[in-house]
Enzyme design. Structure first.
Site, PDB file in Angstrom:
ATOM      1  N   ASP A 126       0.852  -1.182   0.000  1.00 32.22           N
ATOM      2  CA  ASP A 126       0.000   0.000   0.000  1.00 32.22           C
ATOM      3  C   ASP A 126       0.900   1.248   0.000  1.00 32.22           C
ATOM      4  O   ASP A 126       1.927   1.276   0.694  1.00 32.22           O
ATOM      5  CB  ASP A 126      -0.841  -0.054   1.290  1.00 32.22           C
ATOM      6  CG  ASP A 126      -1.900   1.014   1.378  1.00 32.22           C
ATOM      7  OD1 ASP A 126      -2.421   1.416   0.327  1.00 32.22           O
ATOM      8  OD2 ASP A 126      -2.211   1.436   2.517  1.00 32.22           O
ATOM      9  N   HIS A 127       0.536   2.249  -0.761  1.00 29.97           N
ATOM     10  CA  HIS A 127       1.287   3.512  -0.784  1.00 29.97           C
ATOM     11  C   HIS A 127       2.799   3.318  -0.891  1.00 29.97           C
ATOM     12  O   HIS A 127       3.558   3.840  -0.054  1.00 29.97           O
ATOM     13  CB  HIS A 127       0.975   4.366   0.454  1.00 29.97           C
ATOM     14  CG  HIS A 127      -0.424   4.888   0.463  1.00 29.97           C
ATOM     15  ND1 HIS A 127      -0.830   5.952  -0.305  1.00 29.97           N
ATOM     16  CD2 HIS A 127      -1.519   4.465   1.143  1.00 29.97           C
ATOM     17  CE1 HIS A 127      -2.118   6.165  -0.092  1.00 29.97           C
ATOM     18  NE2 HIS A 127      -2.560   5.278   0.769  1.00 29.97           N
TER      19      HIS A 127
ATOM     20  N   HIS B 209      -7.121   9.695   5.287  1.00 27.80           N
ATOM     21  CA  HIS B 209      -6.575   8.670   6.180  1.00 27.80           C
ATOM     22  C   HIS B 209      -6.657   9.136   7.638  1.00 27.80           C
ATOM     23  O   HIS B 209      -6.564  10.330   7.911  1.00 27.80           O
ATOM     24  CB  HIS B 209      -5.115   8.398   5.825  1.00 27.80           C
ATOM     25  CG  HIS B 209      -4.928   7.840   4.451  1.00 27.80           C
ATOM     26  ND1 HIS B 209      -4.340   8.546   3.425  1.00 27.80           N
ATOM     27  CD2 HIS B 209      -5.258   6.647   3.916  1.00 27.80           C
ATOM     28  CE1 HIS B 209      -4.312   7.807   2.336  1.00 27.80           C
ATOM     29  NE2 HIS B 209      -4.860   6.649   2.601  1.00 27.80           N
TER      30      HIS B 209
ATOM     31  N   GLY C  66      -8.953   5.380   3.313  1.00 30.62           N
ATOM     32  CA  GLY C  66      -9.477   6.144   4.451  1.00 30.62           C
ATOM     33  C   GLY C  66     -10.791   5.621   4.968  1.00 30.62           C
ATOM     34  O   GLY C  66     -11.686   6.384   5.344  1.00 30.62           O
ATOM     35  N   GLY C  67     -10.933   4.280   5.017  1.00 31.28           N
ATOM     36  CA  GLY C  67     -12.221   3.688   5.413  1.00 31.28           C
ATOM     37  C   GLY C  67     -12.570   3.859   6.881  1.00 31.28           C
ATOM     38  O   GLY C  67     -13.755   3.854   7.238  1.00 31.28           O
ATOM     39  N   THR C  68     -11.587   4.041   7.744  1.00 36.85           N
ATOM     40  CA  THR C  68     -11.871   4.165   9.182  1.00 36.85           C
ATOM     41  C   THR C  68     -12.818   5.334   9.463  1.00 36.85           C
ATOM     42  O   THR C  68     -12.528   6.462   9.049  1.00 36.85           O
ATOM     43  CB  THR C  68     -10.550   4.383   9.971  1.00 36.85           C
ATOM     44  OG1 THR C  68      -9.762   3.216   9.848  1.00 36.85           O
ATOM     45  CG2 THR C  68     -10.823   4.669  11.449  1.00 36.85           C
TER      46      THR C  68
END
Ligand code: 13P
Length: 278
Positions: free
Chosen positions: A82-83, A178, A207-209
């Site tokens: 990721d990233h 994020h 950024g699901g949190t």
């Protein structure tokens, strides 16, 4: 069931109007918690780690563990970088057997993002691995240490980017960020809808949190096939560890480890239920 290319999971999810959960991990307890959740629900997941996290969780330790966890799982698992910030890290992740990579060149000018992403697509092709890229700017600070101001993905540029680079999945910026949101984010579903109309590959929501179930479901209905969850898992692990350590006078490492696994497990199960519409 085993380690599979991420693209397979995304295309399966798309057909079923679901999203695959992509869960960030930083140690063995996080890998075990996520895996336990996937196996309990008999659903595929993506195990991922961001290059920024490698200072705490070195790739040479995490990668063999993540790949081995996937290979021994009773469900399909993709292992994703990721990233990614450097081509060197992309090479290393592919060498360790990651079935997917992302180079985050979203802060570069459009043409430069295209050029470097094409290089990643060529590298990944040699391994049969999937490539995710990002266009627009997701807020927060997952990619490096700076906070970023959100800049929504331009739907027309998204189509050009996807057609020119040949990436398999595109991370969009629609007001997401994020980290923990101070209040429920206002996501630009109008922008997502336009991107979905112009781009035919699976779309990714970072950024699901802290997003609501309704937001997840609406995003899935508009082409989101992969949803990234990091902060919620790190927080769940830390909360369970704190609770355990403050509840006993003589902490036991093995019990502490089990509590951390359980914290991550519960967080992953909760998200999988929403992502699969159950
Ligand atoms: P959160 O930390 O907000 O869940 O974001 C995860 C993410 O998008 C990782 O790339």
């Amino acid at each position: 069931m085993s380690l599979v290319p991420m693209k397979k999971l995304l295309l399966d999810a798309e057909k079923q109007q679901k999203a695959v959960g992509a869960f960030s991990v930083g140690n063995m307890e996080m890998v075990r918690g996520a895996l336990r959740a996937a196996e309990a629900r008999q659903e595929p997941i993506i195990l991922q780690i961001a290059e920024k996290r490698l200072t705490h969780s070195p790739l040479e330790l995490m990668a063999p563990m993540m790949v081995s966890a996937a290979e021994h799982a009773s469900v399909d698992i993709a292992v994703h970088l990721d990233h990614g910030l450097t081509l060197d890290c992309i090479d290393k992740a592919l060498g360790y057997g990651f079935s997917s990579v992302m180079l985050d060149a979203s802060l570069l000018p459009f043409e430069e993002n295209i050029a470097v992403t094409k290089t990643v697509v060529e590298k990944a092709a040699a391994y049969g691995a999937t490539v995710e890229a990002e266009l627009g700017v997701v807020g927060g600070n997952e990619g490096d240490s700076a906070e970023h101001i959100i800049q929504c993905t331009d739907p027309k540029k998204a189509a050009e980017f996807v057609n020119t680079t040949g990436v398999d999945a595109l991370a969009v910026a629609i007001g997401n960020a994020h980290g923990n949101y101070p209040t429920l984010p206002e996501l630009r579903f109008d922008v997502l809808e336009q991107i979905h109309q112009t781009v035919s590959i699976p779309l990714v929501l970072h950024g699901g949190t802290g997003m609501s179930s309704e937001q997840f479901r609406r995003a899935i209905s508009l082409g989101i096939c992969k949803i990234n969850i990091a902060t919620a898992s790190f927080d769940a692990l830390a909360k369970e560890a704190k609770q355990y350590l403050t509840s006993v006078s003589t902490p036991d490492y093995f019990q502490l480890s089990e509590e951390m696994v359980r914290g991550v497990y519960e967080n992953v199960v909760r998200h999988l239920q929403i992502f699969s519409n159950q």
